[in-house]
Design a protein around this motif. Sequence first.
Motif, PDB file in Angstrom:
ATOM      1  N   VAL A   1       0.864  -1.170   0.000  1.00 50.92           N
ATOM      2  CA  VAL A   1       0.000   0.000   0.000  1.00 50.92           C
ATOM      3  C   VAL A   1       0.910   1.232   0.000  1.00 50.92           C
ATOM      4  N   ASP A   2       0.639   2.196  -0.866  1.00 52.25           N
ATOM      5  CA  ASP A   2       1.464   3.400  -0.937  1.00 52.25           C
ATOM      6  C   ASP A   2       1.062   4.388   0.152  1.00 52.25           C
ATOM      7  N   LEU A   3       2.064   4.851   0.889  1.00 53.22           N
ATOM      8  CA  LEU A   3       1.892   5.909   1.879  1.00 53.22           C
ATOM      9  C   LEU A   3       2.666   7.122   1.384  1.00 53.22           C
ATOM     10  N   ASN A   4       1.951   8.138   0.935  1.00 49.92           N
ATOM     11  CA  ASN A   4       2.548   9.357   0.384  1.00 49.92           C
ATOM     12  C   ASN A   4       2.569  10.443   1.462  1.00 49.92           C
ATOM     13  N   LEU A   5       3.764  10.736   1.975  1.00 50.87           N
ATOM     14  CA  LEU A   5       3.890  11.724   3.048  1.00 50.87           C
ATOM     15  C   LEU A   5       4.052  13.146   2.520  1.00 50.87           C
ATOM     16  N   ASP A   6       4.812  13.298   1.444  1.00 44.67           N
ATOM     17  CA  ASP A   6       4.938  14.600   0.789  1.00 44.67           C
ATOM     18  C   ASP A   6       5.440  14.373  -0.625  1.00 44.67           C
ATOM     19  N   GLU A   7       5.826  15.438  -1.293  1.00 48.76           N
ATOM     20  CA  GLU A   7       6.200  15.361  -2.710  1.00 48.76           C
ATOM     21  C   GLU A   7       7.358  14.400  -2.983  1.00 48.76           C
ATOM     22  N   HIS A   8       8.262  14.241  -2.013  1.00 48.92           N
ATOM     23  CA  HIS A   8       9.467  13.444  -2.262  1.00 48.92           C
ATOM     24  C   HIS A   8       9.608  12.229  -1.342  1.00 48.92           C
ATOM     25  N   ASN A   9       8.561  11.895  -0.602  1.00 47.58           N
ATOM     26  CA  ASN A   9       8.645  10.759   0.318  1.00 47.58           C
ATOM     27  C   ASN A   9       7.376   9.911   0.266  1.00 47.58           C
ATOM     28  N   ALA A  10       7.580   8.650  -0.112  1.00 53.45           N
ATOM     29  CA  ALA A  10       6.474   7.698  -0.169  1.00 53.45           C
ATOM     30  C   ALA A  10       7.049   6.304   0.015  1.00 53.45           C
ATOM     31  N   PHE A  11       6.452   5.538   0.922  1.00 46.93           N
ATOM     32  CA  PHE A  11       6.928   4.178   1.102  1.00 46.93           C
ATOM     33  C   PHE A  11       5.761   3.238   1.365  1.00 46.93           C
ATOM     34  N   GLN A  12       6.081   1.957   1.467  1.00 47.61           N
ATOM     35  CA  GLN A  12       5.060   0.942   1.689  1.00 47.61           C
ATOM     36  C   GLN A  12       5.226   0.359   3.089  1.00 47.61           C
ATOM     37  N   PRO A  13       4.463   0.850   4.054  1.00 46.38           N
ATOM     38  CA  PRO A  13       4.550   0.289   5.406  1.00 46.38           C
ATOM     39  C   PRO A  13       3.991  -1.129   5.420  1.00 46.38           C
ATOM     40  N   ASP A  14       4.507  -1.947   6.332  1.00 45.91           N
ATOM     41  CA  ASP A  14       3.962  -3.301   6.445  1.00 45.91           C
ATOM     42  C   ASP A  14       2.511  -3.247   6.896  1.00 45.91           C
ATOM     43  N   LEU A  15       2.205  -2.366   7.858  1.00 43.30           N
ATOM     44  CA  LEU A  15       0.827  -2.126   8.281  1.00 43.30           C
ATOM     45  C   LEU A  15       0.663  -0.636   8.566  1.00 43.30           C
ATOM     46  N   ALA A  16      -0.513  -0.118   8.278  1.00 45.04           N
ATOM     47  CA  ALA A  16      -0.814   1.283   8.591  1.00 45.04           C
ATOM     48  C   ALA A  16      -2.269   1.378   9.041  1.00 45.04           C
ATOM     49  N   PHE A  17      -2.478   2.018  10.187  1.00 44.92           N
ATOM     50  CA  PHE A  17      -3.830   2.200  10.721  1.00 44.92           C
ATOM     51  C   PHE A  17      -4.271   3.633  10.510  1.00 44.92           C
ATOM     52  N   ILE A  18      -5.491   3.785   9.966  1.00 42.78           N
ATOM     53  CA  ILE A  18      -6.129   5.091   9.778  1.00 42.78           C
ATOM     54  C   ILE A  18      -7.389   5.114  10.632  1.00 42.78           C
ATOM     55  N   SER A  19      -7.437   6.018  11.600  1.00 46.43           N
ATOM     56  CA  SER A  19      -8.636   6.128  12.441  1.00 46.43           C
ATOM     57  C   SER A  19      -9.799   6.673  11.612  1.00 46.43           C
TER      58      SER A  19
END
Length: 198
Positions: free
Chosen positions: A76-94
């Motif tokens: 799953v793509d996690l886009n933090l800003d224009e130059h940083n995006a990675f694939q966390p093993d797990l990510a929780f969104i409230s």
Amino acid sequence: MAIILADSKIEKVNWETFREIELADDDLFIYELFDGEIMKRSAPSLIHQRISRKLLGKMDAYIEEKKLGEVFSAPVDLNLDEHNAFQPDLAFISKERSFLIEDDDYIKGAPDLVVEIISPGTVKKDRVIKKDLCERFAVREYWLVDPLNKGIEIYIMQEDKYVLHDLQEITGKISSTVLNGFELDLGHIFGEEIQEEK
């Protein structure tokens, strides 16, 4: 494909360009974007995937029961800003931060909780690069799961910095501040590996 940006004059890769990169159908590598540089890594080991599956099962059951939000697992793509995006093993969104789910396609912004499972080739990424990024973007809770030592570390935000909230190994229980009331018995996560060593 690997893009190395050793020369500071070379333009950094941005999120839009990163998303448009075409990869071969048989390419099994995972690609992530750190400070405008594309980095690749191999697919995780079966031990890594087994632990990820168990963590996801325990978290998802609790989150669903309490109606807290959603948990996503790699890829799953996690886009933090224009130059940083990675694939966390797990990510929780409230559920209060469900606006971070961009068109049911990727996560745009800091999740409430990120879990990284350390592999031999990802120690620096998980312990330094990703942890620093999550701290910089104020991810409320960051988990480091260490299959080699059968331990879990939980870091939480205090005054804009991560502090160690909990550390357990082998058979202890670990608790989350973000998933209020959630406790995890490490024996359920690492149990099979412990039995194999006996």
